[in-house]
Design an enzyme around this catalytic site. Structure first.
Site, PDB file in Angstrom:
ATOM      1  N   THR A   8       6.192 -21.258  42.089  1.00  0.00           N
ATOM      2  CA  THR A   8       6.635 -21.145  43.479  1.00  0.00           C
ATOM      3  C   THR A   8       8.012 -21.764  43.632  1.00  0.00           C
ATOM      4  OG1 THR A   8       4.343 -21.284  44.241  1.00  0.00           O
ATOM      5  CG2 THR A   8       6.062 -21.686  45.888  1.00  0.00           C
ATOM      6  N   PHE A  17       6.048 -25.369  39.981  1.00  0.00           N
ATOM      7  CA  PHE A  17       6.986 -25.410  41.103  1.00  0.00           C
ATOM      8  C   PHE A  17       8.402 -25.320  40.539  1.00  0.00           C
ATOM      9  CE2 PHE A  17       3.084 -27.137  42.695  1.00  0.00           C
ATOM     10  CZ  PHE A  17       2.956 -26.460  43.912  1.00  0.00           C
ATOM     11  N   LYS A  18       9.117 -24.294  40.990  1.00  0.00           N
ATOM     12  CA  LYS A  18      10.402 -23.915  40.401  1.00  0.00           C
ATOM     13  C   LYS A  18      11.540 -24.675  41.088  1.00  0.00           C
ATOM     14  CE  LYS A  18      12.719 -19.659  38.925  1.00  0.00           C
ATOM     15  NZ  LYS A  18      12.711 -18.183  39.079  1.00  0.00           N
ATOM     16  N   ILE A  19      12.200 -25.535  40.316  1.00  0.00           N
ATOM     17  CA  ILE A  19      13.167 -26.497  40.843  1.00  0.00           C
ATOM     18  C   ILE A  19      14.518 -26.304  40.152  1.00  0.00           C
ATOM     19  CG2 ILE A  19      13.696 -28.969  41.000  1.00  0.00           C
ATOM     20  CD1 ILE A  19      10.637 -29.457  40.958  1.00  0.00           C
TER      21      ILE A  19
END
Length: 315
Positions: free
Chosen positions: A75, A111-113
């Site tokens: 996400t 979680f795409k950071i």
């Protein structure tokens, strides 16, 4: 899609834009449900309301994707928080709570950071809590190495974008060193990052993205993950290999290749914010900035679009 069933998925602002731009898609009801959410509806400020709708839409679509793929769903974390470690951590905690409400377990989630220093610090904090992070916009060895040192679960390198930069620019020592050796800068970065991760026992997995042709796939055989466009998968499927070449494809990346790869002492330092910033290089600075601007613009477009179509007809 079902010709080549996906094993994992990403939910992002660009995916939400795509869903909203089509009259009827599999995920339209997930967005409509988000826009009908009473918790968001009750927020007074328009910006807060749109941000709430955005997060709920991401998670609803992510929940639907989790039912379709056997692997993890990544996400996107708002790129406008890229230089705010606490902001990233708080956003991920919030998104995770929303996922828990729809019973998607944490082990199915990434979680795409963005790989700014602040993003890497956020990854360190989140991974220490057992929350898996997916570092994106990696265009230099220092980004990959720093992300590996903090224990990021997935590190994503954009092969084609770095190649394009090298064709049109000069002045980046890392890119120019690869070109001088007769290597493609994007493939060289994947090779170096993979070997660093696997030689020194980091838990991270390396993902190659922005793949442009099937030769790229051949050159990356052995990398942990590849994101490949459907047209390249079809090209690989349609390839006819002569009998004498059937076994000539070589795994380029392996634990054995990593063990024999040599790094300089300067490359094996424990990265901190100062050394990270000084080693980033023009290609990474420029491409990271462009990526963040693009993601931030897409996020704003989603919020603007939600502002126009809210409330939906069935509310």
């Amino acid at each position: 899609m079902f010709r080549f069933p996906p094993t994992a998925a990403t939910v992002s602002s660009s995916l939400l834009l795509g869903i909203c731009s089509l009259p009827d898609t599999k995920f339209k009801s997930a967005v409509d449900t988000a826009l009908a959410d009473s918790e968001c509806y009750g927020l007074e400020k328009s910006d807060d309301r749109m941000s709430c709708f955005f997060d709920k839409a991401l998670v609803n679509v992510g929940g639907d994707l989790a039912k379709l793929v056997p692997g993890r769903v990544s996400t996107e974390v708002d790129a406008r928080l890229a230089y705010d470690t606490n902001g990233i951590v708080q956003k991920v905690h919030h998104l995770l709570k929303l996922y828990q409400k729809i019973e998607v377990p944490v082990e199915r989630l990434l979680f795409k950071i963005p790989s700014t220093w602040q993003g890497i610090e956020a990854s360190r904090l989140l991974e220490s809590e057992g929350i898996q992070t997916h570092m994106t916009f990696v265009y230099s060895f220092v980004q990959a190495a720093a992300a590996a040192q903090v224990g990021a679960s997935v590190i994503q390198v954009f092969v084609g974008r770095l190649r394009d930069w090298g064709r049109n620019h000069t002045g980046d020592p890392e890119v120019e060193a690869a070109l001088k050796r007769g290597e493609d800068p994007g493939l060289a970065l994947v090779t170096k990052a993979y070997n660093y991760i696997h030689k020194y026992g980091h838990k991270s997995k390396l993902m190659a993205a922005a793949i442009r042709n099937k030769q790229d796939v051949y050159n990356l055989l052995g990398v942990d993950y590849i994101i490949s466009p459907l047209k390249i998968l079809q090209s690989l499927k349609d390839s006819v290999t002569p009998p004498d070449e059937k076994y000539s494809l070589v795994r380029r990346l392996s634990p054995q290749s990593a063990a024999s790869y040599n790094f300089t002492n300067e490359e094996l330092v424990k990265w901190d914010q100062y050394s990270f910033s000084s080693e980033l290089g023009p290609a990474a600075v420029e491409l990271l900035s462009a990526g963040l601007d693009g993601y931030a613009t897409q996020s704003k477009r989603v919020e603007d679009l939600f502002g126009k179509i809210w409330p939906p007809p069935n509310v």
